[in-house]
Enzyme design. Structure first.
Site, PDB file in Angstrom:
ATOM      1  N   LYS A 108       0.857  -1.209   0.000  1.00  0.00           N
ATOM      2  CA  LYS A 108       0.000   0.000   0.000  1.00  0.00           C
ATOM      3  C   LYS A 108       0.885   1.249   0.000  1.00  0.00           C
ATOM      4  CE  LYS A 108      -1.733   1.622   4.025  1.00  0.00           C
ATOM      5  NZ  LYS A 108      -1.449   3.037   4.301  1.00  0.00           N
ATOM      6  N   ASN A 109       1.897   1.261   0.856  1.00  0.00           N
ATOM      7  CA  ASN A 109       2.693   2.481   1.012  1.00  0.00           C
ATOM      8  C   ASN A 109       3.726   2.687  -0.094  1.00  0.00           C
ATOM      9  OD1 ASN A 109       1.142   2.943   3.211  1.00  0.00           O
ATOM     10  ND2 ASN A 109       2.694   2.418   4.723  1.00  0.00           N
ATOM     11  N   ARG A 122      -4.981  10.661   3.958  1.00  0.00           N
ATOM     12  CA  ARG A 122      -3.876  11.600   4.165  1.00  0.00           C
ATOM     13  C   ARG A 122      -2.862  11.550   3.029  1.00  0.00           C
ATOM     14  NH1 ARG A 122      -1.764  13.837   7.577  1.00  0.00           N
ATOM     15  NH2 ARG A 122       0.259  13.001   6.957  1.00  0.00           N
ATOM     16  N   CYS A 135      -4.641  12.392  12.511  1.00  0.00           N
ATOM     17  CA  CYS A 135      -5.449  11.179  12.708  1.00  0.00           C
ATOM     18  C   CYS A 135      -5.154  10.697  14.132  1.00  0.00           C
ATOM     19  CB  CYS A 135      -5.090  10.128  11.669  1.00  0.00           C
ATOM     20  SG  CYS A 135      -3.405   9.589  11.825  1.00  0.00           S
ATOM     21  N   ARG A 156       0.512  14.765  12.520  1.00  0.00           N
ATOM     22  CA  ARG A 156       0.983  14.486  11.162  1.00  0.00           C
ATOM     23  C   ARG A 156       1.044  15.746  10.296  1.00  0.00           C
ATOM     24  NH1 ARG A 156      -1.224   8.742   9.387  1.00  0.00           N
ATOM     25  NH2 ARG A 156       0.695   8.805   8.147  1.00  0.00           N
ATOM     26  N   PRO A 157       1.840  16.722  10.728  1.00  0.00           N
ATOM     27  CA  PRO A 157       2.004  17.964   9.951  1.00  0.00           C
ATOM     28  C   PRO A 157       2.691  17.687   8.618  1.00  0.00           C
ATOM     29  CG  PRO A 157       3.648  17.842  11.676  1.00  0.00           C
ATOM     30  CD  PRO A 157       2.719  16.676  11.896  1.00  0.00           C
ATOM     31  N   ILE A 158       2.687  18.707   7.745  1.00  0.00           N
ATOM     32  CA  ILE A 158       3.359  18.550   6.444  1.00  0.00           C
ATOM     33  C   ILE A 158       4.413  19.646   6.259  1.00  0.00           C
ATOM     34  CG2 ILE A 158       1.410  17.378   5.296  1.00  0.00           C
ATOM     35  CD1 ILE A 158       0.756  20.147   4.005  1.00  0.00           C
ATOM     36  N   ASP A 159       4.893  20.194   7.376  1.00  0.00           N
ATOM     37  CA  ASP A 159       5.871  21.293   7.287  1.00  0.00           C
ATOM     38  C   ASP A 159       7.120  20.922   6.498  1.00  0.00           C
ATOM     39  OD1 ASP A 159       6.105  19.599   9.660  1.00  0.00           O
ATOM     40  OD2 ASP A 159       7.903  20.752  10.076  1.00  0.00           O
ATOM     41  N   LEU A 160       7.552  19.672   6.571  1.00  0.00           N
ATOM     42  CA  LEU A 160       8.782  19.283   5.855  1.00  0.00           C
ATOM     43  C   LEU A 160       8.536  19.160   4.355  1.00  0.00           C
ATOM     44  CD1 LEU A 160      10.185  16.693   8.427  1.00  0.00           C
ATOM     45  CD2 LEU A 160      10.900  19.085   8.092  1.00  0.00           C
ATOM     46  N   ASP A 170       4.878   0.771  12.123  1.00  0.00           N
ATOM     47  CA  ASP A 170       3.611   0.137  11.710  1.00  0.00           C
ATOM     48  C   ASP A 170       3.462  -1.270  12.255  1.00  0.00           C
ATOM     49  OD1 ASP A 170       3.571   1.663   8.378  1.00  0.00           O
ATOM     50  OD2 ASP A 170       3.068   2.429  10.366  1.00  0.00           O
ATOM     51  N   VAL A 199       8.378   7.356  16.551  1.00  0.00           N
ATOM     52  CA  VAL A 199       8.042   7.972  15.264  1.00  0.00           C
ATOM     53  C   VAL A 199       6.781   8.823  15.345  1.00  0.00           C
ATOM     54  CG1 VAL A 199       7.471   7.506  12.840  1.00  0.00           C
ATOM     55  CG2 VAL A 199       9.243   6.151  13.993  1.00  0.00           C
ATOM     56  N   ARG A 249      -8.898  -0.774   4.584  1.00  0.00           N
ATOM     57  CA  ARG A 249      -8.301   0.179   3.632  1.00  0.00           C
ATOM     58  C   ARG A 249      -6.863  -0.215   3.298  1.00  0.00           C
ATOM     59  NH1 ARG A 249      -6.432   5.456   6.908  1.00  0.00           N
ATOM     60  NH2 ARG A 249      -5.262   5.651   5.008  1.00  0.00           N
TER      61      ARG A 249
HETATM   62  C1  EPZ Z   1       4.246   6.948   6.013  1.00  0.00           C
HETATM   63  O1  EPZ Z   1       3.473   7.996   6.583  1.00  0.00           O
HETATM   64  C2  EPZ Z   1       3.327   5.733   5.980  1.00  0.00           C
HETATM   65  N1  EPZ Z   1       2.161   6.017   5.158  1.00  0.00           N
HETATM   66  C3  EPZ Z   1       2.881   5.385   7.406  1.00  0.00           C
HETATM   67  O2  EPZ Z   1       2.097   4.200   7.338  1.00  0.00           O
HETATM   68  C4  EPZ Z   1       4.140   5.096   8.242  1.00  0.00           C
HETATM   69  O3  EPZ Z   1       3.752   4.827   9.567  1.00  0.00           O
HETATM   70  C5  EPZ Z   1       5.062   6.319   8.204  1.00  0.00           C
HETATM   71  O4  EPZ Z   1       5.392   6.641   6.827  1.00  0.00           O
HETATM   72  C6  EPZ Z   1       6.360   6.090   8.962  1.00  0.00           C
HETATM   73  O5  EPZ Z   1       7.020   4.976   8.429  1.00  0.00           O
HETATM   74  C7  EPZ Z   1       2.307   5.989   3.793  1.00  0.00           C
HETATM   75  O6  EPZ Z   1       3.382   5.744   3.267  1.00  0.00           O
HETATM   76  C8  EPZ Z   1       1.082   6.270   2.996  1.00  0.00           C
HETATM   77  P1  EPZ Z   1       6.304  10.414   8.036  1.00  0.00           P
HETATM   78  P2  EPZ Z   1       4.045   9.523   6.557  1.00  0.00           P
HETATM   79  O7  EPZ Z   1       6.158  11.642   7.239  1.00  0.00           O
HETATM   80  O8  EPZ Z   1       4.788   9.753   5.306  1.00  0.00           O
HETATM   81  C9  EPZ Z   1       6.530  13.758  11.344  1.00  0.00           C
HETATM   82  C10 EPZ Z   1       0.241   2.836   7.731  1.00  0.00           C
HETATM   83  O9  EPZ Z   1      -0.242   2.329   8.749  1.00  0.00           O
HETATM   84  N2  EPZ Z   1       6.459  14.705  10.222  1.00  0.00           N
HETATM   85  O10 EPZ Z   1       7.542   9.580   7.906  1.00  0.00           O
HETATM   86  O11 EPZ Z   1       2.923  10.415   6.914  1.00  0.00           O
HETATM   87  C11 EPZ Z   1       5.198  13.066  11.574  1.00  0.00           C
HETATM   88  O12 EPZ Z   1       4.361  13.870  12.391  1.00  0.00           O
HETATM   89  C12 EPZ Z   1       0.726   4.267   7.771  1.00  0.00           C
HETATM   90  O13 EPZ Z   1       0.379   2.254   6.617  1.00  0.00           O
HETATM   91  C13 EPZ Z   1       6.647  16.066  10.482  1.00  0.00           C
HETATM   92  O14 EPZ Z   1       6.853  16.478  11.618  1.00  0.00           O
HETATM   93  O15 EPZ Z   1       5.070   9.449   7.787  1.00  0.00           O
HETATM   94  C14 EPZ Z   1       5.585  11.785  12.239  1.00  0.00           C
HETATM   95  O16 EPZ Z   1       5.721  12.006  13.631  1.00  0.00           O
HETATM   96  C15 EPZ Z   1       0.558   4.896   9.150  1.00  0.00           C
HETATM   97  N3  EPZ Z   1       6.568  16.938   9.442  1.00  0.00           N
HETATM   98  C16 EPZ Z   1       6.949  11.465  11.622  1.00  0.00           C
HETATM   99  O17 EPZ Z   1       7.413  12.669  11.010  1.00  0.00           O
HETATM  100  C17 EPZ Z   1       6.322  16.535   8.151  1.00  0.00           C
HETATM  101  O18 EPZ Z   1       6.281  17.381   7.243  1.00  0.00           O
HETATM  102  C18 EPZ Z   1       6.906  10.376  10.577  1.00  0.00           C
HETATM  103  O19 EPZ Z   1       6.047  10.807   9.562  1.00  0.00           O
HETATM  104  C19 EPZ Z   1       6.130  15.152   7.919  1.00  0.00           C
HETATM  105  C20 EPZ Z   1       6.204  14.256   8.963  1.00  0.00           C
END
Ligand code: EPZ
Length: 421
Positions: free
Chosen positions: A22-23, A93, A117, A122-126, A308, A330, A400
């Site tokens: 999925k990911n 998301r 969620c 889960r911000p998108i600042d990066l 996960d 994480v 999902r």
């Molecule tokens: C991906 O989510 C996966 N989803 C998640 O799987 C997985 O848990 C996660 O990576 C970590 O491995 C998909 O690939 C669709 P991140 P993502 O950005 O990209 C912080 C599942 O169950 N962060 O690596 O959203 C964030 O808050 C799902 O299949 C910022 O601070 O994860 C978190 O604490 C759940 N700013 C950490 O980084 C940002 O701009 C990891 O988030 C982005 C993220």
């Protein structure tokens, strides 16, 4: 609302085939926006999230065909809008992943802010930091976020990720693929899904090096040709079934596994006394040879222990004698399954991002709620060994992200039933 009824089951036995990840498939589908020709994906799992991404791409102008099960053909004769609206984004998301390719391809992208969620804000600042580094102007207004490229298009630059975010790495890599000049993503995520996306983009003509390490170099190109690509197997589904074999003290064979992708899970299960071996047919998980013992896990970005698999592993730890600790580094709120497992008789105490599990007491069936995709799977695993019946609601979370979930478990001997209210 549909529910799962899970009864105490015999030790699981038999074999299971792992679906496409999925990911991995969600960013691959978003990357099709960059392609000037048709691209074809195989081993695409039949998931609600894939359907949502298909709807999002169709709304952007994509022509999508599914000539046979597991195959998707995606082509953009033209991109009819550069906005992803609330109705679609709120469902998933990961829709934020269309932002980078849309920005690169059309010079503008406007996406509704993805909500948080249960597992965190889960911000998108990066993601946005990366777009700005490439020269885009980013505006956040009325719960939408908009990125606008400069006149001449995005320009390659170096960007450091404060956290090795998977989504931010993917979004920035896709945006940089068509930028002028070279981009470096530093402290990049190293997950296998990042490597799969880079391989797909390079097949289309991108020039990406270093995916799978903490520094990714992207030299921008002008044109992306069509290609075909097979989605990597789902390492999190693999881990979920490894734990299903372990928690029921069964013996199962898991086919279509990339052993490297599940190394940390195999290592921790071996520490508990589970036999995990790769054979010609696939991965054998054998958990009925001797009493299993406790261990400690700490989630980390890849190649560390995957967040996960934290909740499914915790279910397993409630069934082994002794104390275990689980540290979640994480996400800031990924212990929602603890209260549900304690309702089933587990003895888990949490303090901040640390959980202490005192295992070995049997579990009792109860009515529980799936709070996220993986927590839902963890409750199913617990239900397989709990006395009596466990009724799990909010199972749309599970469905999902796991293809043919009930069928695969039933084929291994699990007593699980899906009921519609
Ligand atoms: C991906 O989510 C996966 N989803 C998640 O799987 C997985 O848990 C996660 O990576 C970590 O491995 C998909 O690939 C669709 P991140 P993502 O950005 O990209 C912080 C599942 O169950 N962060 O690596 O959203 C964030 O808050 C799902 O299949 C910022 O601070 O994860 C978190 O604490 C759940 N700013 C950490 O980084 C940002 O701009 C990891 O988030 C982005 C993220």
């Amino acid at each position: 609302m549909a529910k799962f009824l899970v009864q105490k089951s015999e030790p699981l036995n038999g074999e299971v085939y792992i679906s496409g990840a999925k990911n991995a498939v969600l960013p691959l589908m978003a990357a099709a926006i960059l392609c000037d020709e048709k691209c074809v994906m195989m081993d695409v799992p039949d998931l609600r999230d894939v359907e949502v991404m298909k709807d999002i791409l169709t709304a952007l102008g994509a022509k999508i065909d599914a000539p046979q099960t597991g195959t998707l053909e995606i082509e953009f004769p033209n991109i009819t809008t550069n906005e992803a609206d609330y109705e679609l984004v709120r469902k998933m998301r990961a829709s934020i992943l269309v932002m980078g390719p849309l920005l690169a391809k059309t010079g503008r992208a406007r996406v509704h802010m993805p909500g948080g969620c249960t597992i965190g804000a889960r911000p998108i600042d990066l993601h946005l930091k990366g777009f700005e580094a490439l020269g885009a102007q980013v505006i956040q207004k009325d719960n939408y976020v908009e990125a606008i490229a400069p006149e001449g298009g995005l320009v390659g630059e170096s960007v450091y990720l404060d956290f090795p975010s998977v989504g931010a790495t993917e979004n920035i890599m896709m945006a940089a693929a068509l930028a002028q000049g070279t981009t470096y993503i530093e402290n990049a995520a190293e997950e296998p899904e990042i490597v799969d996306l880079a391989n797909f983009l390079n097949k289309m003509g991108a020039r990406i090096k270093g995916a799978g390490t903490d520094t990714i170099k992207i030299e921008g190109v002008k044109y992306m040709r069509g290609c075909s690509h097979t989605v990597i197997p789902d390492r999190i589904e693999t881990g979920t079934f490894m734990l299903a074999g372990a928690i029921t003290r069964g013996e199962i064979l898991i086919r279509n596994v990339v052993p490297d992708h599940v190394k940390p899970i195999a290592a921790k299960l071996r520490e508990c006394g589970v036999i995990v071996e790769m054979g010609d047919e696939g991965m054998y998980v054998v958990a009925d040879r001797k009493p299993l013992t406790s261990t400690d896990i700490k989630t980390l970005p890849y190649p560390g222990f995957p967040t996960d698999i934290q909740s499914p592993f915790m279910s397993f730890l409630t069934t082994v004698e002794g104390s275990s600790t689980v540290i979640e580094t994480v996400f800031e709120n990924r212990f929602m399954h603890v209260a549900e497992l304690n309702r089933m008789g587990a003895n888990i105490k949490t303090e901040g991002n640390k959980a202490l599990i005192r295992g070995g007491r049997g579990l009792e069936g109860a009515q529980v709620i799936a709070t996220d995709l993986r927590a839902g799977a963890a409750l199913v695993l617990a239900g397989l060994v709990a006395k009596g019946t466990t009724e799990i609601s909010e199972i749309y979370h599970i469905e999902r992200g796991y293809e043919h979930f009930v069928k695969k478990f039933k084929n291994l001997g699990a007593n699980i039933l899906r009921i519609d209210d």
